[in-house]
Design a protein around this motif. Structure first.
Motif, PDB file in Angstrom:
ATOM      1  N   UNK A   1       0.830  -1.209   0.000  1.00  0.00           N
ATOM      2  CA  UNK A   1       0.000   0.000   0.000  1.00  0.00           C
ATOM      3  C   UNK A   1       0.860   1.252   0.000  1.00  0.00           C
ATOM      4  N   UNK A   2       1.889   1.276   0.821  1.00  0.00           N
ATOM      5  CA  UNK A   2       2.789   2.428   0.919  1.00  0.00           C
ATOM      6  C   UNK A   2       3.481   2.683  -0.420  1.00  0.00           C
ATOM      7  N   UNK A   3       3.994   1.616  -1.035  1.00  0.00           N
ATOM      8  CA  UNK A   3       4.691   1.753  -2.311  1.00  0.00           C
ATOM      9  C   UNK A   3       3.727   2.113  -3.435  1.00  0.00           C
ATOM     10  N   UNK A   4       2.600   1.423  -3.498  1.00  0.00           N
ATOM     11  CA  UNK A   4       1.627   1.662  -4.570  1.00  0.00           C
ATOM     12  C   UNK A   4       1.135   3.099  -4.581  1.00  0.00           C
ATOM     13  N   UNK A   5       0.797   3.627  -3.406  1.00  0.00           N
ATOM     14  CA  UNK A   5       0.254   4.988  -3.356  1.00  0.00           C
ATOM     15  C   UNK A   5       1.308   6.042  -3.664  1.00  0.00           C
ATOM     16  N   UNK A   6       2.575   5.707  -3.452  1.00  0.00           N
ATOM     17  CA  UNK A   6       3.637   6.662  -3.763  1.00  0.00           C
ATOM     18  C   UNK A   6       3.997   6.639  -5.254  1.00  0.00           C
ATOM     19  N   UNK A   7       4.070   5.429  -5.823  1.00  0.00           N
ATOM     20  CA  UNK A   7       4.629   5.289  -7.172  1.00  0.00           C
ATOM     21  C   UNK A   7       3.607   5.100  -8.286  1.00  0.00           C
ATOM     22  N   UNK A   8       2.423   4.600  -7.938  1.00  0.00           N
ATOM     23  CA  UNK A   8       1.488   4.219  -9.013  1.00  0.00           C
ATOM     24  C   UNK A   8       0.155   4.933  -8.938  1.00  0.00           C
ATOM     25  N   UNK A   9      -0.093   5.814  -7.986  1.00  0.00           N
ATOM     26  CA  UNK A   9      -1.375   6.517  -7.889  1.00  0.00           C
ATOM     27  C   UNK A   9      -1.158   8.013  -7.895  1.00  0.00           C
TER      28      UNK A   9
END
Length: 227
Positions: A219-227
């Motif tokens: 969740x931390x990575x996805x929201x930083x890099x892909x959203x």
């Protein structure tokens, strides 16, 4: 300020009554939105009785078991206060600390306040839980250029309108990093204040385990890099 407390509850028959009563003792609390997330023990009966005893301050919602995130999202639709605090029903967090969370807001020092378990007095934590929390904090601080000490804390005070604007979608424990990361992406500066913490172990009913850490990392990575 009108503070609404959202309390997700799942199978907490041993602690929920005491937790609710302690919250109601806090004069700053305008209302308590209790969301029974499909409990299968005596929790529903206890909650029904509490709601009948305090009809003006307690709103009781019942739903099928989907997780903490879904319970918070449902409660968010029903609050009437202009600020929200999330409260677990397991007594790991002390409602007497709520007043300390509100002080920076009342003094116009902050918009969002987190209660940090690692800055305040606390009972000994499970070692791997502490390590996991530290790793999640480090990852978040690196990716979002911040210095949070406890992104996974339950005790968060957030303006109702702001929390609704985050468009939360996590049904389970990933709701915690989702809230934090979406606040940071919006440029919200989070104010941390020490709180006391009385952590449980698994024999006492603790539900979060090491598997939830993988979901938090993604969740931390996805929201930083892909959203």
């Amino acid at each position: 300020m009108k503070l609404s407390v959202i309390m997700p509850v799942y199978n907490e028959e041993k602690t929920v009554s005491a937790a609710v009563k302690k919250i109601l003792l806090q004069r700053v609390v305008h209302e308590v939105i209790i969301v029974n997330d499909g409990s299968t023990d005596k929790t529903p009966t206890i909650l029904k009785k509490l709601a009948q005893q305090h009809p003006r301050r307690i709103k009781l919602l019942n739903k099928k078991n989907e997780g903490k995130g879904s319970a918070i999202c449902l409660g968010l639709k029903k609050v009437t206060g202009n600020y929200i605090l999330i409260q677990d029903a397991d007594l790991e967090y002390d409602p007497r600390d709520i007043k300390y969370l509100l002080e920076p807001i009342k003094n116009k020092q902050a918009t969002v306040v987190y209660g940090s378990r690692f800055l305040g007095p606390h009972a000994n934590l499970l070692f791997w839980h502490k390590v996991g929390n530290q790793l999640l904090n480090l990852l978040t601080n690196v990716l979002y250029n911040t210095t949070l000490s406890d992104l996974e804390t339950c005790y968060k005070v957030i303006p109702t309108q702001l929390l609704r604007e985050l468009d939360l979608c996590s049904n389970d424990f990933k709701i915690e990093p989702e809230i934090t990361c979406k606040l940071l992406k919006r440029g919200v500066r989070i104010f941390e204040t020490p709180i006391s913490y009385y952590g449980r172990d698994f024999s006492e009913g603790k539900k979060m385990n090491w598997k939830h850490g993988f979901g938090a990392v993604w969740t931390i990575i996805r929201l930083r890099l892909f959203n």
